[in-house]
Design a protein around this motif. Structure first.
Motif, PDB file in Angstrom:
ATOM      1  N   ILE A 242       0.839  -1.206   0.000  1.00  0.00           N
ATOM      2  CA  ILE A 242       0.000   0.000   0.000  1.00  0.00           C
ATOM      3  C   ILE A 242       0.871   1.251   0.000  1.00  0.00           C
ATOM      4  CG2 ILE A 242      -1.670   1.311   1.358  1.00  0.00           C
ATOM      5  CD1 ILE A 242      -2.876  -1.296   2.268  1.00  0.00           C
ATOM      6  N   TRP A 243       1.936   1.238   0.795  1.00  0.00           N
ATOM      7  CA  TRP A 243       2.836   2.390   0.833  1.00  0.00           C
ATOM      8  C   TRP A 243       3.458   2.654  -0.533  1.00  0.00           C
ATOM      9  CZ3 TRP A 243       8.320   2.449   0.344  1.00  0.00           C
ATOM     10  CH2 TRP A 243       8.900   3.694   0.611  1.00  0.00           C
ATOM     11  N   GLY A 244       3.836   1.608  -1.220  1.00  0.00           N
ATOM     12  CA  GLY A 244       4.400   1.794  -2.547  1.00  0.00           C
ATOM     13  C   GLY A 244       3.376   2.259  -3.561  1.00  0.00           C
ATOM     14  N   ALA A 245       2.113   1.825  -3.397  1.00  0.00           N
ATOM     15  CA  ALA A 245       1.076   2.198  -4.368  1.00  0.00           C
ATOM     16  C   ALA A 245       0.563   3.611  -4.163  1.00  0.00           C
ATOM     17  CB  ALA A 245      -0.093   1.210  -4.275  1.00  0.00           C
ATOM     18  N   THR A 246       0.767   4.195  -2.982  1.00  0.00           N
ATOM     19  CA  THR A 246       0.260   5.547  -2.731  1.00  0.00           C
ATOM     20  C   THR A 246       0.951   6.603  -3.590  1.00  0.00           C
ATOM     21  OG1 THR A 246       1.822   5.686  -0.870  1.00  0.00           O
ATOM     22  CG2 THR A 246      -0.465   5.081  -0.368  1.00  0.00           C
ATOM     23  N   ARG A 247       2.082   6.285  -4.168  1.00  0.00           N
ATOM     24  CA  ARG A 247       2.770   7.264  -5.016  1.00  0.00           C
ATOM     25  C   ARG A 247       1.995   7.564  -6.281  1.00  0.00           C
ATOM     26  NH1 ARG A 247       8.850   4.518  -4.584  1.00  0.00           N
ATOM     27  NH2 ARG A 247       8.976   4.570  -2.295  1.00  0.00           N
ATOM     28  N   VAL A 248       1.221   6.603  -6.760  1.00  0.00           N
ATOM     29  CA  VAL A 248       0.448   6.804  -7.987  1.00  0.00           C
ATOM     30  C   VAL A 248      -1.055   6.711  -7.746  1.00  0.00           C
ATOM     31  CG1 VAL A 248       2.282   6.056  -9.528  1.00  0.00           C
ATOM     32  CG2 VAL A 248       0.760   4.360  -8.536  1.00  0.00           C
ATOM     33  N   GLY A 249      -1.467   6.140  -6.638  1.00  0.00           N
ATOM     34  CA  GLY A 249      -2.891   5.989  -6.332  1.00  0.00           C
ATOM     35  C   GLY A 249      -3.244   4.559  -5.983  1.00  0.00           C
ATOM     36  N   LEU A 250      -4.192   4.395  -5.081  1.00  0.00           N
ATOM     37  CA  LEU A 250      -4.577   3.069  -4.615  1.00  0.00           C
ATOM     38  C   LEU A 250      -5.681   2.487  -5.480  1.00  0.00           C
ATOM     39  CD1 LEU A 250      -4.677   3.606  -0.741  1.00  0.00           C
ATOM     40  CD2 LEU A 250      -2.904   2.477  -2.077  1.00  0.00           C
ATOM     41  N   PRO A 251      -5.568   1.229  -5.875  1.00  0.00           N
ATOM     42  CA  PRO A 251      -6.674   0.577  -6.597  1.00  0.00           C
ATOM     43  C   PRO A 251      -7.830   0.298  -5.644  1.00  0.00           C
ATOM     44  CG  PRO A 251      -4.919  -0.990  -6.164  1.00  0.00           C
ATOM     45  CD  PRO A 251      -4.398   0.342  -5.735  1.00  0.00           C
ATOM     46  N   PRO A 252      -9.053   0.165  -6.147  1.00  0.00           N
ATOM     47  CA  PRO A 252     -10.208  -0.076  -5.277  1.00  0.00           C
ATOM     48  C   PRO A 252     -10.110  -1.370  -4.481  1.00  0.00           C
ATOM     49  CG  PRO A 252     -10.911   0.634  -7.462  1.00  0.00           C
ATOM     50  CD  PRO A 252      -9.453   0.365  -7.548  1.00  0.00           C
ATOM     51  N   GLN A 253      -9.346  -2.344  -4.949  1.00  0.00           N
ATOM     52  CA  GLN A 253      -9.230  -3.612  -4.216  1.00  0.00           C
ATOM     53  C   GLN A 253      -8.639  -3.414  -2.822  1.00  0.00           C
ATOM     54  OE1 GLN A 253      -8.564  -3.218  -7.390  1.00  0.00           O
ATOM     55  NE2 GLN A 253      -9.187  -4.991  -8.603  1.00  0.00           N
ATOM     56  N   VAL A 254      -7.800  -2.397  -2.660  1.00  0.00           N
ATOM     57  CA  VAL A 254      -7.231  -2.122  -1.338  1.00  0.00           C
ATOM     58  C   VAL A 254      -8.331  -1.756  -0.355  1.00  0.00           C
ATOM     59  CG1 VAL A 254      -5.720  -0.572  -0.044  1.00  0.00           C
ATOM     60  CG2 VAL A 254      -4.990  -1.464  -2.260  1.00  0.00           C
ATOM     61  N   ASN A 255      -9.263  -0.909  -0.795  1.00  0.00           N
ATOM     62  CA  ASN A 255     -10.375  -0.535   0.074  1.00  0.00           C
ATOM     63  C   ASN A 255     -11.281  -1.713   0.372  1.00  0.00           C
ATOM     64  OD1 ASN A 255      -9.757   1.989  -1.884  1.00  0.00           O
ATOM     65  ND2 ASN A 255     -10.300   2.719   0.142  1.00  0.00           N
ATOM     66  N   VAL A 256     -11.481  -2.568  -0.612  1.00  0.00           N
ATOM     67  CA  VAL A 256     -12.327  -3.741  -0.405  1.00  0.00           C
ATOM     68  C   VAL A 256     -11.677  -4.695   0.604  1.00  0.00           C
ATOM     69  CG1 VAL A 256     -13.393  -5.738  -1.504  1.00  0.00           C
ATOM     70  CG2 VAL A 256     -13.376  -3.538  -2.674  1.00  0.00           C
ATOM     71  N   MET A 257     -10.376  -4.943   0.432  1.00  0.00           N
ATOM     72  CA  MET A 257      -9.672  -5.813   1.379  1.00  0.00           C
ATOM     73  C   MET A 257      -9.680  -5.223   2.779  1.00  0.00           C
ATOM     74  SD  MET A 257      -6.390  -7.150  -0.823  1.00  0.00           S
ATOM     75  CE  MET A 257      -6.602  -8.252  -2.223  1.00  0.00           C
ATOM     76  N   GLY A 258      -9.457  -3.917   2.891  1.00  0.00           N
ATOM     77  CA  GLY A 258      -9.520  -3.271   4.198  1.00  0.00           C
ATOM     78  C   GLY A 258     -10.896  -3.368   4.828  1.00  0.00           C
ATOM     79  N   THR A 259     -11.936  -3.233   3.997  1.00  0.00           N
ATOM     80  CA  THR A 259     -13.303  -3.353   4.503  1.00  0.00           C
ATOM     81  C   THR A 259     -13.579  -4.757   5.029  1.00  0.00           C
ATOM     82  OG1 THR A 259     -14.067  -1.663   2.941  1.00  0.00           O
ATOM     83  CG2 THR A 259     -15.733  -3.125   3.893  1.00  0.00           C
ATOM     84  N   LEU A 260     -13.141  -5.772   4.301  1.00  0.00           N
ATOM     85  CA  LEU A 260     -13.369  -7.150   4.732  1.00  0.00           C
ATOM     86  C   LEU A 260     -12.592  -7.474   6.005  1.00  0.00           C
ATOM     87  CD1 LEU A 260     -13.324  -8.988   1.276  1.00  0.00           C
ATOM     88  CD2 LEU A 260     -15.307  -8.287   2.639  1.00  0.00           C
ATOM     89  N   ILE A 261     -11.358  -6.986   6.109  1.00  0.00           N
ATOM     90  CA  ILE A 261     -10.579  -7.208   7.333  1.00  0.00           C
ATOM     91  C   ILE A 261     -11.243  -6.525   8.517  1.00  0.00           C
ATOM     92  CG2 ILE A 261      -8.374  -6.725   8.460  1.00  0.00           C
ATOM     93  CD1 ILE A 261      -7.034  -7.034   5.741  1.00  0.00           C
ATOM     94  N   PHE A 262     -11.712  -5.297   8.309  1.00  0.00           N
ATOM     95  CA  PHE A 262     -12.400  -4.579   9.381  1.00  0.00           C
ATOM     96  C   PHE A 262     -13.690  -5.290   9.782  1.00  0.00           C
ATOM     97  CE2 PHE A 262     -15.661  -1.387  10.488  1.00  0.00           C
ATOM     98  CZ  PHE A 262     -15.112  -0.914  11.663  1.00  0.00           C
TER      99      PHE A 262
END
Length: 283
Positions: A242-262
């Motif tokens: 995630i830290w590496g992807a923030t330089r260009v923008g996060l894909p929606p899958q990151v939010n989905v994975m975070g939502t499922l973990i939460f």
């Protein structure tokens, strides 16, 4: 002869003391303050959940452009992100199991027995929890390099165990201090030895604390970035990706994975709370 009837007594309601009014206002103010803090803390989580349903025109999820559910069906479309998540979960499970096993023994010893060096052990535990992650990461990196150990998943797991043991031991120690010793004494009177007493009587009682320490260690391991960044080498965990992807923008899958973990964490907390409620006795 004239009889004089006594005047009826009138009940006078005393005025409400000013202190009570001030106290009532203070309670309402504290309730409002508490809900504001809860709202402030949960706001980033709500934004994460919301952008899991975003439909960006490109690959990266930066601005709201529409509602969609397709990202839940394409959760594992990015292979490198999926590999990073799997690596984080494997490391977190291994580190949590080891930390729970070692931390339970330390917490039980500190909470039940008085021995030489107990004060130093408490000092080391709280120093580990309060020390900056930058210091711990740099010191572990120096240790691994000095020993010639190659950086990778093994060193990440060792590092996570190093800072998770103290949290597990603290939680278990707090439960052991409130443990009723008469239960263990009763087991001893019935002929149980120390080992049988621990597994049949003590461990089931402190098991909720052990499970809480396990879940805390798991959350710390999945979430850790600083120590992992020092000890990962070429391995990429979920926070590092995630830290590496923030330089260009996060894909929606990151939010989905975070939502499922939460959601999984909330579900476990609710189930644990329901199970820990005292059961009503019917008779």
């Amino acid at each position: 002869m004239t009889t004089t009837m006594p005047a009826p007594e009138t009940t006078v309601t005393p005025p409400v003391p000013r202190r009570r009014l001030i106290r009532f206002g203070g309670v309402q103010l504290m309730h409002l303050y508490t809900w504001l803090i809860i709202g402030w803390l949960i706001l980033p989580i709500l934004v994460m959940i919301l952008f899991g349903f975003n439909n960006p025109s490109g690959r990266y999820n930066q601005t709201w452009q529409g509602f969609t559910l397709k990202w839940y069906g394409q959760l594992f479309a990015l292979e490198d992100l999926t590999s990073a998540l799997i690596l984080s979960l494997v490391i977190a499970i291994a580190a949590s199991v080891i930390s729970a096993a070692l931390g339970t023994g330390i917490g039980y010893a500190l909470g039940r027995h008085r021995f030489r060096g107990a004060g130093g052990m408490n000092l080391i535990m709280f120093a580990t929890m309060s020390s900056p992650e930058l210091v711990m990461g740099a010191s572990l990196l120096t240790l691994f390099v000095s020993l010639g150990v190659g950086l990778g998943p093994l060193t990440i797991t060792i590092a996570h165990v190093m800072f998770s043991i103290s949290f597990v031991a603290t939680v278990v120690r707090a439960r052991v201090l409130t443990l009723d010793r008469s239960l263990e004494e009763a087991a001893a009177d019935l002929g149980a030895n120390a080992w049988t007493t621990f597994w049949k009587v003590t461990f089931p009682i402190i098991l909720p604390a052990v499970f809480s320490g396990f879940m805390l260690a798991f959350a710390l391991s999945v979430d850790d970035f600083v120590v992992t960044n020092f000890t990962a080498g070429t391995s990429v965990t979920f926070p590092l990706w995630i830290w590496g992807a923030t330089r260009v923008g996060l894909p929606p899958q990151v939010n989905v994975m975070g939502t499922l973990i939460f959601a999984a964490g909330v579900l476990i907390a609710v189930l644990t709370s329901i199970r820990s409620r005292p059961r009503r006795q019917t008779g």
